[in-house]
Design a protein around this motif. Sequence first.
Motif, PDB file in Angstrom:
ATOM      1  N   TYR A  34       0.812  -1.216   0.000  1.00 44.11           N
ATOM      2  CA  TYR A  34       0.000   0.000   0.000  1.00 44.11           C
ATOM      3  C   TYR A  34       0.846   1.268   0.000  1.00 44.11           C
ATOM      4  CZ  TYR A  34      -3.578  -3.339   1.515  1.00 44.11           C
ATOM      5  OH  TYR A  34      -4.435  -4.418   1.604  1.00 44.11           O
ATOM      6  N   GLY A  35       2.182   1.112   0.113  1.00 44.05           N
ATOM      7  CA  GLY A  35       3.076   2.259   0.096  1.00 44.05           C
ATOM      8  C   GLY A  35       3.844   2.488   1.374  1.00 44.05           C
ATOM      9  N   ALA A  36       3.566   1.700   2.422  1.00 45.39           N
ATOM     10  CA  ALA A  36       4.246   1.904   3.696  1.00 45.39           C
ATOM     11  C   ALA A  36       5.747   1.614   3.567  1.00 45.39           C
ATOM     12  CB  ALA A  36       3.644   1.011   4.774  1.00 45.39           C
ATOM     13  N   VAL A  37       6.539   2.354   4.352  1.00 47.06           N
ATOM     14  CA  VAL A  37       7.996   2.228   4.311  1.00 47.06           C
ATOM     15  C   VAL A  37       8.530   2.084   5.728  1.00 47.06           C
ATOM     16  CG1 VAL A  37       8.248   3.524   2.160  1.00 47.06           C
ATOM     17  CG2 VAL A  37       8.239   4.750   4.344  1.00 47.06           C
ATOM     18  N   GLN A  38       9.807   1.734   5.823  1.00 44.83           N
ATOM     19  CA  GLN A  38      10.422   1.496   7.120  1.00 44.83           C
ATOM     20  C   GLN A  38      10.270   2.693   8.051  1.00 44.83           C
ATOM     21  OE1 GLN A  38      11.899  -1.420   8.228  1.00 44.83           O
ATOM     22  NE2 GLN A  38      11.933  -0.357  10.183  1.00 44.83           N
ATOM     23  N   GLU A  39      10.348   3.883   7.493  1.00 41.33           N
ATOM     24  CA  GLU A  39      10.266   5.109   8.304  1.00 41.33           C
ATOM     25  C   GLU A  39       8.894   5.308   8.947  1.00 41.33           C
ATOM     26  OE1 GLU A  39      13.729   5.082   5.927  1.00 41.33           O
ATOM     27  OE2 GLU A  39      11.637   4.885   5.267  1.00 41.33           O
ATOM     28  N   ASP A  40       7.893   4.528   8.524  1.00 44.80           N
ATOM     29  CA  ASP A  40       6.558   4.637   9.116  1.00 44.80           C
ATOM     30  C   ASP A  40       6.440   3.922  10.458  1.00 44.80           C
ATOM     31  OD1 ASP A  40       5.201   6.113   7.095  1.00 44.80           O
ATOM     32  OD2 ASP A  40       4.964   4.295   5.884  1.00 44.80           O
ATOM     33  N   ILE A  41       7.307   2.957  10.724  1.00 45.53           N
ATOM     34  CA  ILE A  41       7.094   2.049  11.847  1.00 45.53           C
ATOM     35  C   ILE A  41       7.036   2.788  13.176  1.00 45.53           C
ATOM     36  CG2 ILE A  41       7.979   0.044  13.100  1.00 45.53           C
ATOM     37  CD1 ILE A  41       6.904  -0.528  10.254  1.00 45.53           C
ATOM     38  N   GLU A  42       8.037   3.584  13.470  1.00 44.36           N
ATOM     39  CA  GLU A  42       8.081   4.277  14.770  1.00 44.36           C
ATOM     40  C   GLU A  42       6.934   5.281  14.908  1.00 44.36           C
ATOM     41  OE1 GLU A  42       8.797   6.639  18.147  1.00 44.36           O
ATOM     42  OE2 GLU A  42       8.694   7.405  16.099  1.00 44.36           O
TER      43      GLU A  42
END
Length: 378
Positions: A336-344
């Motif tokens: 859907y477009g989520a990236v590693q930087e979204d996790i926190e």
Amino acid sequence: MKEISIKPEVYSFDTFAAFAESFDLKETDLILTNEYIYKPYIEKLNLPCGCIYQEQYGMGEPSDTMAQAIVDEANKGSYDRVVAIGGGTIIDIAKILVLQCDNGIDALYDSMPNLVKKRELVIIPTTCGTGSEVTNIAIMNRTRLGTKQGLVSPVMYADYAILIPEFLNSLPYKVFATSSIDALIHAVESYLSPNATPTTEMFSRLAMEQILAGYCRIAENGQGARFDNNAVYLRASNYAGIAFSIAGCAAVHAMSYAFGGKYHVAHGESNYQFFTDVLYKYQEKQPKGKIQDLETYLAEVITRYGSAAEIEGKNGFEMLDSLLAIILPRKSMSTYGAVQEDIEPFAQSTIDNQQRLLKNNYVTLTKEDIAEIYQNRL
């Protein structure tokens, strides 16, 4: 301890026409719906009601800006009753539409204990997942905050909830799948909630059994098998709504809001993203107790109705994963477009903005636990 509370009167009709005649719809009624629902089911009746098509004010999940525009349009007329016909977006906005809203949507969130109802509310769900026809909460994407949040008040209960299975005939398969999975999540989360009562547990278990039995028929006979069970899915969604209106939902819903809000993922699909991962985390942290009862119950139900050739798994949760993969394959968040930087930020947003839901967890999940689940789904 409150065992159960069902605020709306619940009616069922075979057709919308039968409902319209029974409820004597007239000029002072406002129908809030979608054009694709109005045209085939309602237009031919030549009703004197006012009508607003939600999609003319925004697409997708309900937002504060969409709701405000519809409130402003509705206030141009003199309506005593709102008839909401649709899925979760329609129903959530309708709950706002019946409130006194003189100072904007944000002001409603600031004064939840003092909200005032100015119109009667009739809710007719056209999906088999929301359960919102029997709850007093509306979920909005608060655009200034960048997350979804619930608006809750006793005055937001519908006066009447109407179950009409004919509406499910035109439901696209994916919408059926995501909405019924959402109902299953409502049933599971309310069953595990520390606020569950013996009565809500009865509704939760019945909803789980009916949905899973239907899924097993689909696994064996194909997607078209769902149509034979329209009324069953609709009632199962209603039962799950009754259960979570008392016991509440928890981490699955809480985690879905930051992700779904940023990437505009539909509510049921966003919840599905985290469903079994949360169950596995609960099991890891506290394997004895109600989570064990749930796992055993799921295994019993799926074994009773399902085919071992189609549904694999060593325990109830693995069998659930296998069955759901047949109903609708689950995609990763990155799809859907989520990236590693979204996790926190997602984990922090869940902790900061969703305590209303997190307090209903089977066991406490830390920010680190939540971040780990997001990471696993990336």
